[in-house]
Every structure is written in C-alpha cells, then in structure tokens.
Design a protein around this motif. Sequence first.
Motif, mmCIF file in Angstrom:
data_model
loop_
_atom_site.group_PDB
_atom_site.id
_atom_site.type_symbol
_atom_site.label_atom_id
_atom_site.label_comp_id
_atom_site.label_asym_id
_atom_site.label_seq_id
_atom_site.Cartn_x
_atom_site.Cartn_y
_atom_site.Cartn_z
ATOM 1 N N ILE A 4 0.860 -1.180 0.000
ATOM 2 C CA ILE A 4 0.000 0.000 0.000
ATOM 3 C C ILE A 4 0.899 1.233 0.000
ATOM 4 O O ILE A 4 1.902 1.293 0.698
ATOM 5 C CB ILE A 4 -0.907 0.015 1.253
ATOM 6 C CG1 ILE A 4 -1.794 -1.233 1.305
ATOM 7 C CG2 ILE A 4 -1.750 1.274 1.308
ATOM 8 C CD1 ILE A 4 -2.748 -1.388 0.157
ATOM 9 N N THR A 7 2.249 4.332 -4.912
ATOM 10 C CA THR A 7 1.420 5.036 -5.881
ATOM 11 C C THR A 7 2.033 5.052 -7.276
ATOM 12 O O THR A 7 1.334 4.815 -8.253
ATOM 13 C CB THR A 7 1.174 6.486 -5.406
ATOM 14 O OG1 THR A 7 0.599 6.428 -4.104
ATOM 15 C CG2 THR A 7 0.236 7.217 -6.329
ATOM 16 N N ASP A 45 -7.220 2.068 -3.663
ATOM 17 C CA ASP A 45 -6.009 2.551 -4.332
ATOM 18 C C ASP A 45 -6.282 2.725 -5.820
ATOM 19 O O ASP A 45 -5.899 3.731 -6.425
ATOM 20 C CB ASP A 45 -4.846 1.572 -4.132
ATOM 21 C CG ASP A 45 -4.305 1.576 -2.718
ATOM 22 O OD1 ASP A 45 -4.396 2.618 -2.043
ATOM 23 O OD2 ASP A 45 -3.782 0.533 -2.287
#
Length: 174
Positions: A4, A7, A45
């Motif tokens: 996580i 990005t 996400d």
Amino acid sequence: MLKIGETSINKLIILFVFDKMESALSERTIVDMCSSSNDWMGYMDCVNIIHKLIDDNFICIVSEDEDTLYAITPDGRETLANFYINIPKSVREEISIFVKKNSARYRNRQECRSDYYQNKDGTYTVVLKILAPAQPILDMKFVVPDRKTANKIYKKWEEKAADVYSVIYENLCD
C-alpha cells in the motif's frame, strides 16, 4: 498485491493495463481488472489512482455517458515507456497473460448494456444497447410479458449482442 502506498508503481500498472488492452476503458473495467479479478492493487487505491492519472494528464476522458470511458494519453504512453521496468516483471507477465485471455470479454462487457423495468400494466420493458466511444451503435427497447423473460434477456444480452446486431444489420441493409 504490491505494498500500500506504492502510488507510482500502481500508476504504471494501470497505464500498462491500458497499453495491453489497446482500447478505452471504463472505471468499472479498470477496477475489476486491477483489484477484483486480480490482486495488483486494492480497490480504493485503484479508484484514487485513476483520478490521479487524469489530474496528471496520463489518461483522459474520451466518452462521458452512463459509464465514462478513459484512454491513455501520449504523456501516459511516454511515461510508461520510460518507467515500465519499475513494474515487477512477474506483475507485467501476469497482466499480459490476463489481458490476452480476457480482453474480448471485458470489451464486450463495456460495449453491451442491458436493463429492464416494470411498466404500469405489469409488462416489462427491456433496454438493450451496444455502445461505442463516440455514439451508441444500437439502442433498442422492447416489451415482454413478465419479469422472468426480461431477466433472461438481460442476462443473455452481453453474450448475444454481436449476433443480434449482425442479424438486424443484414436484414435491414441487404
């Protein structure tokens, strides 16, 4: 699934999916491919990254209707070309294999829409569509006597849309 917060890797994964699919994609399709059907990233996400890619001008809206379609931009392609190596090789291979096996099904699912609703007289109206990025190719409504029939047509449309369109086109254009 990648960690996580990765990005930039997740952005590259979505750009890689666009590149492999070679077509405009809906948010629903992207999310399903990247988070539901596979474990490439989490649902939230994925949704957030789609909007970041738009803000960064790496993808753009090509069609706004009931299910907005997005496409990779030249800036997105250039970024992917420069940084795709940052996507783990195993993930790239997994995406390539998945797209090869499932691209036709996802395109068909995006293009073929169906719905039905009950009329005041108790019958049902079934709405069937074949969509393209610029405009609908086919938009058809018809009335059936009961919910069971409407639901059966609703469920079969995705599978039968191309055949139905072909028959209608051949009969009307010959």
